[in-house]
Scaffold this active site. Structure first.
Site, PDB file in Angstrom:
ATOM      1  N   THR A  70       2.803   2.457  13.601  1.00 14.11           N
ATOM      2  CA  THR A  70       2.582   1.156  14.330  1.00 14.11           C
ATOM      3  C   THR A  70       3.913   0.284  14.278  1.00 14.11           C
ATOM      4  O   THR A  70       4.631   0.071  15.418  1.00 14.11           O
ATOM      5  CB  THR A  70       1.563   0.176  13.555  1.00 14.11           C
ATOM      6  OG1 THR A  70       0.229   1.014  13.464  1.00 14.11           O
ATOM      7  CG2 THR A  70       1.459  -1.261  14.221  1.00 14.11           C
ATOM      8  N   GLU A 120      -8.811   5.087   3.166  1.00 13.76           N
ATOM      9  CA  GLU A 120      -8.606   4.220   1.983  1.00 13.76           C
ATOM     10  C   GLU A 120      -9.639   4.403   0.863  1.00 13.76           C
ATOM     11  O   GLU A 120      -9.559   4.621  -0.216  1.00 13.76           O
ATOM     12  CB  GLU A 120      -8.254   2.861   2.255  1.00 13.76           C
ATOM     13  CG  GLU A 120      -7.034   2.567   3.206  1.00 13.76           C
ATOM     14  CD  GLU A 120      -6.299   1.820   2.934  1.00 13.76           C
ATOM     15  OE1 GLU A 120      -6.547   0.795   1.884  1.00 13.76           O
ATOM     16  OE2 GLU A 120      -4.984   1.525   3.315  1.00 13.76           O
ATOM     17  N   ASP A 171       5.745   1.497   4.669  1.00  9.44           N
ATOM     18  CA  ASP A 171       4.799   1.658   5.507  1.00  9.44           C
ATOM     19  C   ASP A 171       3.781   0.164   5.041  1.00  9.44           C
ATOM     20  O   ASP A 171       3.941  -0.537   4.222  1.00  9.44           O
ATOM     21  CB  ASP A 171       3.761   2.787   4.839  1.00  9.44           C
ATOM     22  CG  ASP A 171       2.487   2.792   5.768  1.00  9.44           C
ATOM     23  OD1 ASP A 171       2.466   2.852   6.892  1.00  9.44           O
ATOM     24  OD2 ASP A 171       1.182   3.028   5.229  1.00  9.44           O
ATOM     25  N   TYR A 173      -1.461  -3.266   9.845  1.00 10.21           N
ATOM     26  CA  TYR A 173      -0.689  -3.723  10.927  1.00 10.21           C
ATOM     27  C   TYR A 173      -1.185  -3.359  12.334  1.00 10.21           C
ATOM     28  O   TYR A 173      -0.940  -3.937  13.290  1.00 10.21           O
ATOM     29  CB  TYR A 173       0.772  -3.028  10.808  1.00 10.21           C
ATOM     30  CG  TYR A 173       1.573  -3.540   9.564  1.00 10.21           C
ATOM     31  CD1 TYR A 173       1.222  -4.450   8.804  1.00 10.21           C
ATOM     32  CD2 TYR A 173       2.931  -3.299   9.665  1.00 10.21           C
ATOM     33  CE1 TYR A 173       2.342  -4.889   7.788  1.00 10.21           C
ATOM     34  CE2 TYR A 173       3.765  -3.589   8.579  1.00 10.21           C
ATOM     35  CZ  TYR A 173       3.627  -4.404   7.822  1.00 10.21           C
ATOM     36  OH  TYR A 173       4.352  -4.743   6.731  1.00 10.21           O
ATOM     37  N   CYS A 176      -1.105   8.349  13.080  1.00 13.44           N
ATOM     38  CA  CYS A 176      -1.290   7.476  12.198  1.00 13.44           C
ATOM     39  C   CYS A 176      -1.276   7.945  10.667  1.00 13.44           C
ATOM     40  O   CYS A 176      -1.620   9.212  10.483  1.00 13.44           O
ATOM     41  CB  CYS A 176      -2.551   6.665  12.477  1.00 13.44           C
ATOM     42  SG  CYS A 176      -3.302   5.383  11.046  1.00 13.44           S
ATOM     43  N   THR A 177      -0.449   7.244   9.880  1.00 17.87           N
ATOM     44  CA  THR A 177      -0.364   7.572   8.464  1.00 17.87           C
ATOM     45  C   THR A 177      -1.683   8.372   7.690  1.00 17.87           C
ATOM     46  O   THR A 177      -1.560   9.087   6.847  1.00 17.87           O
ATOM     47  CB  THR A 177       0.259   6.574   7.731  1.00 17.87           C
ATOM     48  OG1 THR A 177      -0.589   5.278   7.830  1.00 17.87           O
ATOM     49  CG2 THR A 177       1.556   6.187   7.961  1.00 17.87           C
TER      50      THR A 177
END
Ligand code: DGL
Length: 274
Positions: A83, A160, A18, A50, A192-193
């Site tokens: 992405t 995050e 990732d 990214y 999305c992660t």
């Protein structure tokens, strides 16, 4: 391939990569479903994010990651980054001599299975949304479903930072998704992660009648299926899990637990400079 070669291949690890820590949400489901499989995870923390970059740049970075893991002798590569899966999967599959699996197909399948006919909202990075990758798969597998796509880039730093509930993420989610209730959709796909960490806040904003779908579990099932079909499944034994990143391993280690659901252990620094 002879039987010795085949059994050596079965013993090899699954590679997962990732742009950063986010893909650990996919790794978490993989380990839960396939506890005998060893894994090596690479987070490209030197180049994250990214999701705001061009397809050319994403593909260039992604190939560096993919080749690095392939050189470590993995048997299968899982591209956990939405992405990269949206922008660069064919380029990676062409470059590697092993099976490569992204997250778009499985995520779209999971959302198509959940909608009750009211349509699907795909949430992703600007690059994922602009690529049209989810929209294209959904048009193929659920041609009658209405599809809306929304870029929610601020969800990445919030996840995050650990700001996954409370006033700030709620305001951001309201700004991105406040009008989704009127968009005629009944399912939200977290494309999305990082977004699974904000699932509760997203659910609060879009309302309880909306199904929230995270493609990570469906991706893990697709990996299990591919291992079976290719006769690559490890039959037992103790699995080993290695974690690599390309910058600031301390920070990676600190925030990884939030994404993986348990401590990540040692994180090794690798240099992908060609
Ligand atoms: N891993 C990315 C994705 O799933 C999100 C973070 C980034 O923008 O690099 O699209």
């Amino acid at each position: 391939m002879d039987s010795t070669g085949r059994s050596a291949q079965r013993e090899a690890a699954i590679g997962v990569f990732d742009s950063g820590v986010g893909g650990l949400t996919v790794l978490r489901e993989l380990i839960a479903l396939l506890p005998s499989e060893s894994t090596v995870y690479l987070g490209d923390t030197a180049r994250v994010p990214y999701g705001t970059r061009s397809r050319e740049v994403v593909t260039r970075y992604a190939l560096l990651c993919a080749r690095h893991l392939a050189a470590r002798g993995i048997k299968l590569l899982v591209v956990a980054c939405n992405t990269v899966s949206a922008d660069s999967l064919p380029a990676i599959a062409e470059a590697l001599p092993i099976p490569v699996l992204g997250v778009i197909e499985a995520g779209a399948q999971a959302a198509a299975a959940r909608t009750r006919g009211g349509g699907i909202a795909v949430l992703g990075t600007p690059a994922t949304v602009a690529s049209g990758a989810y929209q294209a798969v959904l048009a193929r597998i659920a041609p009658l479903a209405k599809v809306a796509a929304r870029a929610c880039p601020l969800f990445v730093p919030l996840a995050e930072e650990g700001w996954i509930d409370g006033e700030v993420p709620r305001l951001v989610a309201q700004r991105y998704l406040g009008d989704l209730r009127r968009a005629g959709v009944d399912t939200v796909l977290l494309g999305c992660t990082h977004y699974p960490l904000l699932a509760a806040t997203i659910a609060e904003v879009v309302g309880p009648e909306m199904a929230i779908v995270d493609g990570a579990q469906a991706t893990a099932r697709a990996v299990a299926h591919l291992l079976e079909v290719r006769d690559l499944r490890r039959s037992g034994g103790v699995a080993e899990h290695r974690t690599l990143c390309t910058d600031v391993p301390d920070r990676f280690q600190k925030i990884a637990e939030r994404f993986l659901g348990r401590p990540v252990g040692a994180v090794d620094l690798v240099d992908l400079t060609p």
